[in-house]
Write an enzyme that holds these catalytic residues in place. Structure first.
Site: not given
Ligand SMILES: NC(=[NH2+])NCCC[C@H](N)C(=O)O
Ligand SMILES: [Mn+2]
Ligand SMILES: [Mn+2]
Length: 301
Positions: A101, A124, A126, A128, A141, A228, A230, A273
């Site tokens: 990402h 997502d 998350h 991010d 990411h 994303d 996920d 992702e």
């Molecule tokens: N694009 C993603 N899958 N991001 C996941 C980030 C996970 C976590 N918040 C980090 O900053 O490491």
């Molecule tokens: Mn993401």
């Molecule tokens: Mn994510």
């Protein structure tokens, strides 16, 4: 929606620790993205993949900024931003295939030049929204949305020659269920609109998308979808590097894409992702292509 779609592959895996996500664009092509969208009567131009350099070990290990592979990630994103910019100038719709990402940094740097009030849907698990200061992992990411509102290392926020790319109030996050402390604070401080899994359960995806579309229609002149994989539940999309249980279903995701197609607000998109090494028989790439079908107007009847 525009008649011509330009596909840009970004084999980027340096924004996180798990190798294999660089093969995402191949997996998505193998799952038939070009044929699927041609079937919807779009003209498809596949621009191939952006070249991503390998990190210089010495350089990266000597930097102490909690931004893993900063140089290679920012160089790749600069190239991506130029391609995306060109695609939009040529009158085509940019469809970016990831890759981790972190590539949203480059996509948004290319897209945002063309809109005064760009909206972003961040689909997502998350947020991010980390910076080098708040990130628990140092993985870029986990930072692209923060970078796009102008927070974090200048090497990233200045890509494209201007900052910020997006206003916090033009962002809608959908599907959040894993946020770090710094991200939670930032969301409150900046007033970023978030539909966590709680709201999706409570309101249903129909209402979430109606509200999102209404909200963005009123205040933006273009909307980028950053999806994303996920964001989906790992049962439906297992081939991702940072899975979080309790996610959005395959069905809800189709509904969301169909409602976006009807609304006609989306002006650029990226699907990120997809990691074929962690996947089950290319299931996640196949889901991504099916969702693209819905986003671009596919209907059963
Ligand atoms: N694009 C993603 N899958 N991001 C996941 C980030 C996970 C976590 N918040 C980090 O900053 O490491
Ligand atoms: Mn993401
Ligand atoms: Mn994510």
């Amino acid at each position: 929606m525009k008649e011509r779609i330009s596909i840009i592959g970004v084999p980027m895996d340096l924004g996180q620790m798990r190798r294999g996500v660089d093969m995402g664009p191949s997996a998505i092509r193998y799952a038939g993205v070009v044929e699927r969208l041609e079937g919807l009567h779009y003209e498809i131009e596949d621009k191939g993949d952006i070249k991503i350099g390998r990190p210089n070990r010495e350089e990266e290990s000597s930097s102490s900024n909690n931004l893993r592979n900063l140089k290679a990630v920012s160089e790749g994103n600069l190239k991506l931003s130029e391609q995306v910019d060109e695609v939009i100038q040529s009158g085509s719709f940019p469809l970016v295939l990831g890759g981790d990402h972190s590539i949203a940094i480059g996509t948004l740097a290319g897209v945002s030049k063309h809109y005064k009030e760009l909206g972003v849907i961040w689909y997502d698990a998350h947020g991010d929204l980390n910076t080098g200061d708040t990130s628990p992992s140092g993985n870029i990411h986990g930072m692209p949305l923060a970078v796009s509102i102008g927070l974090g290392d200048e090497t990233l926020t200045k890509i494209g020659g201007y900052t910020p790319k997006v206003k916090p109030e033009n962002i809608v996050i959908i599907g959040a269920r894993s946020l770090d402390e710094g991200e939670k604070e930032l969301i409150k401080e900046k007033g970023i609109k978030v539909y966590t899994m709680h709201e999706i359960d409570r309101l249903g995806m129909t209402k979430v998308m109606e509200e999102t579309i209404h909200y963005l229609k009123e205040r933006t002149d273009g909307v980028h979808l950053s999806l994303d994989l996920d964001g989906l539940d790992p049962h439906d999309a297992p081939g991702v590097g940072t899975p979080v249980i309790g996610g959005i279903s395959y069905r809800e995701s189709h509904l969301a894409m169909e409602m976006l197609a009807e609304s006609d607000i989306i002006t650029s998109a990226e699907f990120v992702e997809v990691n074929p090494i962690l996947d089950e028989k290319n299931k996640t790439a196949t889901v991504a292509v099916a969702l693209m079908g819905s986003l671009f107007g596919e209907k059963l009847l």
